[in-house]
Design a protein around this motif. Structure first.
Motif, PDB file in Angstrom:
ATOM      1  N   LEU A   1      49.133 100.384  75.405  1.00 19.91           N
ATOM      2  CA  LEU A   1      47.615 100.427  75.994  1.00 19.91           C
ATOM      3  C   LEU A   1      47.889 100.699  77.192  1.00 19.91           C
ATOM      4  CD1 LEU A   1      47.256  96.001  75.487  1.00 19.91           C
ATOM      5  CD2 LEU A   1      46.705  97.421  74.091  1.00 19.91           C
TER       6      LEU A   1
ATOM      7  N   LEU B   1      42.669  90.262  73.012  1.00 19.48           N
ATOM      8  CA  LEU B   1      42.099  91.217  74.406  1.00 19.48           C
ATOM      9  C   LEU B   1      40.426  91.643  74.682  1.00 19.48           C
ATOM     10  CD1 LEU B   1      43.505  93.672  76.085  1.00 19.48           C
ATOM     11  CD2 LEU B   1      43.122  95.363  75.055  1.00 19.48           C
TER      12      LEU B   1
ATOM     13  N   TYR C   1      48.662  93.279  81.557  1.00 11.94           N
ATOM     14  CA  TYR C   1      49.155  94.264  80.669  1.00 11.94           C
ATOM     15  C   TYR C   1      50.027  95.494  81.120  1.00 11.94           C
ATOM     16  CZ  TYR C   1      44.685  92.476  78.153  1.00 11.94           C
ATOM     17  OH  TYR C   1      44.267  90.831  77.847  1.00 11.94           O
TER      18      TYR C   1
ATOM     19  N   ASP D   1      53.001  96.893  78.670  1.00  8.42           N
ATOM     20  CA  ASP D   1      52.479  97.431  77.659  1.00  8.42           C
ATOM     21  C   ASP D   1      51.871  98.868  77.892  1.00  8.42           C
ATOM     22  OD1 ASP D   1      52.118  98.618  75.325  1.00  8.42           O
ATOM     23  OD2 ASP D   1      51.047  96.435  74.204  1.00  8.42           O
TER      24      ASP D   1
END
Length: 140
Positions: A88, A54, A82, A85
């Motif tokens: 995140l 990342l 992302y 997720d």
């Protein structure tokens, strides 16, 4: 044999003084004043796994003075890769805030924020006055 009349034995007096000194030292050093002894208590998003590949993104920082909906749109566009997720999204949202907005984020209670939806709902509620004031195309 030692008998004391009219008060505690000398050893008890010394122990009481020692306890008083220890208590004062704890107060001076600040033990017990920190509600976050455990680091996990500091995290809004516990058990987050950040992928090693990342790349930390550079966000335009929201300071609490512009439209929060526009900020969320820009944040979501940058975090598009992302988007599946939630942890995140929630964790890196703090990197898109500055000033009063960042302080607001750090003061959120983890017990109230469990999902990305909870976070954006709280964010929009906090800064809704900017949405109400921001002119739309018709008003311009």
């Amino acid at each position: 044999m030692f008998l004391s009349v009219g008060g505690p034995p000398p050893a008890a007096k010394g122990k009481g003084k020692l306890d008083l000194i220890k208590e004062r030292l704890r107060v001076v050093e600040g033990f017990g004043d920190y509600p976050f002894i455990d680091m996990t208590d500091l995290c809004l998003v516990p058990d987050i796994v950040i992928p090693s590949k990342l790349k930390v993104l550079d966000f335009d920082r929201y300071k609490g003075t512009t439209c929060p909906k526009n900020h969320l749109k820009m944040y979501c566009r940058k975090m598009g890769a992302y988007s599946r997720d939630e942890k995140l999204l929630m964790h890196f949202f703090q990197d898109s805030l500055a000033g009063a907005a960042f302080i607001w984020y750090t003061n959120l209670e983890a017990s109230r924020i469990h999902t990305w939806k909870d976070l954006i709902t709280a964010f929009l509620r906090q800064y809704r006055y900017n949405s109400d004031m921001a002119p739309n195309r018709t008003q311009l």
